[in-house]
Design an enzyme around this catalytic site. Sequence first.
Site, short mmCIF file in Angstrom:
data_model
loop_
_atom_site.label_atom_id
_atom_site.label_comp_id
_atom_site.label_asym_id
_atom_site.label_seq_id
_atom_site.Cartn_x
_atom_site.Cartn_y
_atom_site.Cartn_z
N SER A 139 47.14 -7.76 -25.52
CA SER A 139 46.07 -8.76 -25.52
C SER A 139 44.87 -8.19 -26.27
O SER A 139 44.68 -6.97 -26.31
CB SER A 139 45.68 -9.09 -24.07
OG SER A 139 44.43 -9.76 -24.02
N TYR A 152 43.54 -6.34 -15.45
CA TYR A 152 44.32 -6.92 -16.55
C TYR A 152 44.01 -6.24 -17.88
O TYR A 152 44.92 -5.82 -18.60
CB TYR A 152 44.02 -8.42 -16.64
CG TYR A 152 44.68 -9.10 -17.81
CD1 TYR A 152 46.04 -9.44 -17.77
CD2 TYR A 152 43.97 -9.41 -18.96
CE1 TYR A 152 46.65 -10.07 -18.85
CE2 TYR A 152 44.57 -10.04 -20.05
CZ TYR A 152 45.91 -10.36 -19.99
OH TYR A 152 46.51 -10.98 -21.05
#
Lengths: 234, 228
Positions: A139, A152
């Site tokens: 990401s 995350y």
Amino acid sequence: MSRVCVITGASQGIGRAAAIRMAAEPDISHLILVARNGEGLEETKRMIGATKAKVESIAMDLSDLDAIPELVKGIHERHGSIDLLLNIAGYAEPKSLLDTTDENIRTTYAVNVFSMLAMIREAVRYMRGRPGKILNVASTAATTSRPGWIAYASSKAAVVSLSQTLADELAGTGIKVYVVSPGRCATELRQKLAPEEDPNTIMQPSQVAEVIASLLRGGENTLDGQNIIVRQQS
Amino acid sequence: MSIGMVLLAGGVGKRMGKPAPKQFLLLGGKPLIIHVAEAISGIDSIGEIVVTCPAEHIDDTAALLRNHGLDRRIRCVAGGASRQESVQLGLAALSACDTVIIHEAVRPLVSSADFQALIADAAPNAFYGIQIPFTVLRGRGKVEGILDRDELVNVQLPQKFAYAPLVKAHAEAAAAGESYTEDASLFYARGAGEVKILKGSERNLKITHPSDLITAEALYADWRGGGG
């Protein structure tokens, strides 16, 4: 040449889009879809529709690391090869630091990092010596500050790191390791990270899947080991 | 002078179109309500704080405040079906005091100085307001009237009122079936007393629509970067 492709996280989002896209690749003979959500996997199979690839779905929780060696061994035994491994399964529970529980940290890292590493380790046992590709989805949160996404974002940083390390470590085995870092993408996971966002205004999973498919083609041999940012410029 | 506070956290996110209550949305990595709780945490003149929130979120809200070490003086109670009713319930949950501060969790960029200046002002009833920088007309489908924006004010929170007159004004409004979107209007309409307008700030944004959160992130980053 026909190739066997394994995709984790195929029940939704980028994993589902990648499954649909890879099913259309002419040299994919077997597509193995893995995710916790069995119903989502069946929906993905339905969306793939008619394809010459043989599609198998396996509903299992990848955070159960002990089950991964048997999973991979079984796939290899049933399909005779593992040529492509797409690690796309992801988990996010955005919280401020003080609200980030141990369970949140454990689950986030188990799904995003530990299971990915275990899948790669087990798959490489069968992939070595043949031209194979591993693609991990990280990401853009891996490399930029994301207050409120500490578990995350840091787990995705680990994905970039392990991917770059393994690209070097596996050099010479015939296996190439790719890592793509999508920016804002209209997935269920993104809805948790940014509930205020209109998904119609951002990049769609199919656009990321298109990039993934291009990286996994046999002719591509220059972009492994690099953190590839996939972002729609407005 | 004893001071109490009602902090409204009753939103259920309907206008955001999302399931998460707005007060739990993150701004700069922290829930909106935590920003407000931090702003008031060092103001010892506020003796008691009541947070009104939907009944199903009382435990979550209390746990959040406790987890951030900001639960001192704060109690969470169930809000009402409307904002006005939530304020009335919050006032009822407070111990009687001289002055009450009203604020809402969806204005997270309020500063401690904003509260302190409001409390320090000599007027017993006051709120922050800013000018309206755009043209406002009256009309439904077609123009029916012109409003002079120099006579208008964009009403912000926090607000301050004498406690007993506000409680009385709320009771009267409820009995009369009147509804108001905020308390300066209600206080004025019920003739409860003069309400002073203090100069507010563009930064004290209310998070109502999705784009407000994007704006607030930019404002927060700028504010934090400026040492605010």
